[in-house]
Design an enzyme around this catalytic site. Sequence first.
Site: not given
Ligand SMILES: NC(=O)c1ccc[n+]([C@@H]2O[C@H](COP(=O)([O-])OP(=O)(O)OC[C@H]3O[C@@H](n4cnc5c(N)ncnc54)[C@H](O)[C@@H]3O)[C@@H](O)[C@H]2O)c1
Length: 268
Positions: A46, A70, A162
């Site tokens: 992360d 990443v 996205y």
């Molecule tokens: N929350 C939702 O409703 C939802 C719905 C569909 C898909 N998603 C997907 O699920 C995944 C996780 O999302 P979440 O909701 O847990 O969000 P979140 O913000 O709680 O967690 C995302 C994590 O990714 C890390 N991150 C961001 N950019 C980064 C980088 N360049 N390198 C390394 N780490 C990085 C952040 O620091 C964070 O810890 C994402 O891919 C998101 O698109 C989320």
Amino acid sequence: MSDDLGDLFARRFADKTAVVTGAASGIGAAIARRLIAEGATVVGLDIAEDALVAMAGEFGDAFLAAPADVTDEDAVSSAIAAGVERYSGIDLAFNVAGASRYGPITELAADDWDFTVDLVQKAVFLCVKHEARQLVAQGRGGAIVNVASLNAHIPMVGGSPYSTGKAGVEMFSKNAALELAPAGVRVNAVLPGLVDTPLVAPVMGFEPAKNMFLERIPMGRAAAPDEIAAPCLYLASDDASYVTGTSLMVDGGWEISNYANLTSLGAS
Ligand SMILES: NC(=O)c1ccc[n+]([C@@H]2O[C@H](COP(=O)([O-])OP(=O)(O)OC[C@H]3O[C@@H](n4cnc5c(N)ncnc54)[C@H](O)[C@@H]3O)[C@@H](O)[C@H]2O)c1
């Protein structure tokens, strides 16, 4: 469930090491916690270094904090190598890290497009590339789960990079499944709907917006991060030993709700 079965379930990932990107928050953190609870060791990638260090403090030897952006191939490769060194290899990978910049197509800056597509799509390629290299070199198979989104199938106003990026993750996962099947490495995608994490705090914290989302979801609520982690772990487990190249929608029925509902007019 008998105690024996309970023990078996609790130890589903005993002696396994998993790479988890986005491990510091939301869905990635829920996956990391569940894996550790079920016997695995976790290499957490992360950019949120402090949160990773806090998790290492909580989980001790079971969690390696491997701070990495990443979207940076060298950082990804080094972080995975650190995990391989610490735990003598890897078995599973969950590519979860993500975020987005938004804007109407006519106004969207190319930089904002690149930021989003690099993070949600290219970074998944970079991570799978280095995870799969290691898995193939070890010669004992493995499983990779990529977290895409409902938006891989459903567009949203202002979210073109996205949605486009996530659609690419779904197809990329199928390509990877095809290429890696001969090595015994399964690759699948999970497509979450609305999940209550910091990513969507602006929606969940603003009642009118939240209600507009919930109206679309037949189950009438957002998922908890654990409700996405569980199907991710299923796809990585031996219970899914014949499942590869598929996408699992985990959205409370959101995708199937987009048709006129005439019940409020008295139709049955
Ligand atoms: N929350 C939702 O409703 C939802 C719905 C569909 C898909 N998603 C997907 O699920 C995944 C996780 O999302 P979440 O909701 O847990 O969000 P979140 O913000 O709680 O967690 C995302 C994590 O990714 C890390 N991150 C961001 N950019 C980064 C980088 N360049 N390198 C390394 N780490 C990085 C952040 O620091 C964070 O810890 C994402 O891919 C998101 O698109 C989320």
